[in-house]
Enzyme design. Structure first.
Site, PDB file in Angstrom:
ATOM      1  N   ASP A 192       0.886  -1.160   0.000  1.00 22.73           N
ATOM      2  CA  ASP A 192       0.000   0.000   0.000  1.00 22.73           C
ATOM      3  C   ASP A 192       0.928   1.214   0.000  1.00 22.73           C
ATOM      4  O   ASP A 192       1.539   1.549   1.019  1.00 22.73           O
ATOM      5  CB  ASP A 192      -0.889  -0.054   1.242  1.00 22.73           C
ATOM      6  N   CYS A 356      -8.735   6.037  10.036  1.00 17.14           N
ATOM      7  CA  CYS A 356      -9.030   4.753   9.378  1.00 17.14           C
ATOM      8  C   CYS A 356      -7.996   3.689   9.763  1.00 17.14           C
ATOM      9  O   CYS A 356      -7.601   2.862   8.935  1.00 17.14           O
ATOM     10  CB  CYS A 356      -9.086   4.877   7.860  1.00 17.14           C
TER      11      CYS A 356
HETATM   12  N1  PLP Z   1      -3.828   3.437   2.448  1.00 17.60           N
HETATM   13  C1  PLP Z   1      -3.278   4.432   3.161  1.00 17.60           C
HETATM   14  C2  PLP Z   1      -2.012   4.176   3.913  1.00 17.60           C
HETATM   15  C3  PLP Z   1      -3.882   5.683   3.192  1.00 17.60           C
HETATM   16  O1  PLP Z   1      -3.345   6.667   3.912  1.00 17.60           O
HETATM   17  C4  PLP Z   1      -5.078   5.889   2.443  1.00 17.60           C
HETATM   18  C5  PLP Z   1      -5.783   7.183   2.466  1.00 17.60           C
HETATM   19  O2  PLP Z   1      -5.772   7.908   3.418  1.00 17.60           O
HETATM   20  C6  PLP Z   1      -5.593   4.828   1.709  1.00 17.60           C
HETATM   21  C7  PLP Z   1      -4.948   3.621   1.736  1.00 17.60           C
HETATM   22  C8  PLP Z   1      -6.840   4.980   0.895  1.00 17.60           C
HETATM   23  O3  PLP Z   1      -6.638   5.839  -0.184  1.00 17.60           O
HETATM   24  P1  PLP Z   1      -7.852   6.271  -1.111  1.00 17.60           P
HETATM   25  O4  PLP Z   1      -8.885   6.863  -0.192  1.00 17.60           O
HETATM   26  O5  PLP Z   1      -7.272   7.284  -2.034  1.00 17.60           O
HETATM   27  O6  PLP Z   1      -8.331   5.048  -1.808  1.00 17.60           O
END
Ligand code: PLP
Length: 393
Positions: A192, A356
């Protein structure tokens, strides 16, 4: 960096006479004029659907989409532009791998491994795969600075999925060591890269991962587009989740076959103007140089850790050395939302809450944190304004 700042309209805004201090870049970054103008130019001059028409305007639109794919390939050091799949963002990219690859390949005896500091977008899709397949979801513990403990990787691990940079602590995980540990056990690796691609020089060939997911909107580009990069053999193993126009080789009433990647995963009209904007963002970052971008983030986040730690009642949760553009903290006796609302009175934008990442909040024994996150247009003076506002609070 003073020159850079003039390229971005929003950081020049004021609220009630105070200059805006935008420190919520981990949520989404601001966009330079070069990105906005590239998108406007596309709509004014080249707008047509891509990979549909034979007329010259349509060919321009197709070339715009494929030019963006090539820019992404170069930026992440991929071998082949066909390995670059456009999605709506990191979340969609990870769900595509979870349902299109993992849910079809994992068995009850297998294990999926994530770390304790994952964003829900890199946690919930794997939880569902575990429920669907009976595979075990293991969580690699991290210490309080976000360094992962490697012990949980076992012989049955089929996939390791981790954030290269924590969106809460800013920790830069030792990606290469994690990938080597996973490889030694025959496991595939998904990174990620939502918080790493915007701030660190990176090469998927050098990392030697299988899948990499990121979003345009966190790297100065527009919303609505992101990327799944995967090695060609992994893309061949992955089933598309969206079926429809633009991805079919041949369709009949009895049976249909798909085009090869990346078209196989790009059913429906693509976000062409957004791809053009993403390309402009990449070219903007390339002009600055990702080494300079990384250096700026490290300097400002180190300054933030130093300054905030000196404010009485502020407790900083940040990795000490390997840290990117994020600093989280707590103010004793104040709820993070109240801190963020109070900072807004100083026209300072920070995020407050669980970001989140509720499993990590449990680990830190907090309901939430306040998070300041940095981009290239931020300055040392803005960090000092944040520290001064916290001291006043
Ligand atoms: N993964 C990480 C580490 C993030 O910080 C975020 C967004 O804050 C995401 C995934 C999700 O990204 P998106 O909302 O652009 O799909």
């Amino acid at each position: 960096m003073r020159d850079v700042r003039g390229d971005f309209p929003i950081p020049s805004r004021t609220f009630a006479g105070r200059p805006l201090v935008y420190l919520d870049n981990a949520a989404t970054s601001q966009k330079p004029r070069a990105v906005l103008q590239a998108m406007q130019r596309f709509y004014e001059q080249s707008n047509a659907n891509a990979h549909r028409g034979v007329y010259r305007l349509a060919e321009e639109a197709s070339a715009a989409l494929e030019g963006a794919r090539e820019a992404v390939r170069r930026f992440i050091g991929a071998a082949d532009a066909a390995e670059v799949v456009f999605t709506r963002g990191t979340t969609e990219s990870i769900n595509l791998v979870a349902q299109g690859w993992a849910a079809r390949r994992l068995r009850q005896e297998d294990e999926l491994v994530v770390t304790e500091l994952e964003h829900h977008s890199n946690f919930l899709p794997w939880q569902r795969v575990a429920q669907q397949t009976g595979a075990k979801l293991r969580v690699l513990p991290v210490d309080f600075l976000g360094a992962p403990q490697f012990d949980e990787l076992g012989a049955h691990t089929k996939l390791l999925a981790f954030s290269q940079v924590s969106n809460v602590l800013g920790t830069i995980l030792p990606a290469k060591r994690l990938i080597q540990a996973a490889r030694a056990r025959g496991a595939a690796v998904l990174i990620d890269a939502a918080q790493s691609v915007p701030h660190l020089p990176l090469s998927v060939q050098d990392l030697d991962c299988d899948f990499l997911a990121f979003s345009s909107h966190k790297m100065l580009g527009p919303t609505g587009i992101g990327v799944l990069w995967a090695r060609r053999d992994r893309l061949e193993e992955t089933e598309p989740l969206l079926l429809g126009g633009g991805m079919v080789r041949e369709a009949s009433v009895e049976h249909s076959t798909w085009l090869a990647a990346p078209q196989k995963f790009e059913a429906g009209t693509q976000p062409i103007a957004e791809a053009v904007g993403l390309r402009a963002a990449i070219e903007y970052l390339e002009t600055l140089g990702m080494d300079a971008v990384e250096k700026h983030a490290r300097e400002l986040s180190s300054h933030a850790v130093r300054q905030l730690s000196q404010v009485p009642g502020v407790r900083v949760h940040a990795a000490l050395a390997e840290r990117a553009a994020v600093v989280s903290f707590q103010v004793d006796g104040a709820h993070p939302h109240d801190v963020a609302a109070s900072l807004d009175q100083h026209a300072i934008c920070v995020r407050a809450g669980h970001h989140c990442a509720q499993p990590l909040m449990r680990k830190l024994s907090v309901a939430g944190t306040v998070r300041a996150s940095i981009q290239i247009y931020n300055t040392l003076a803005e960090i000092d304004l944040l520290a001064a506002a916290l001291a006043e609070l």
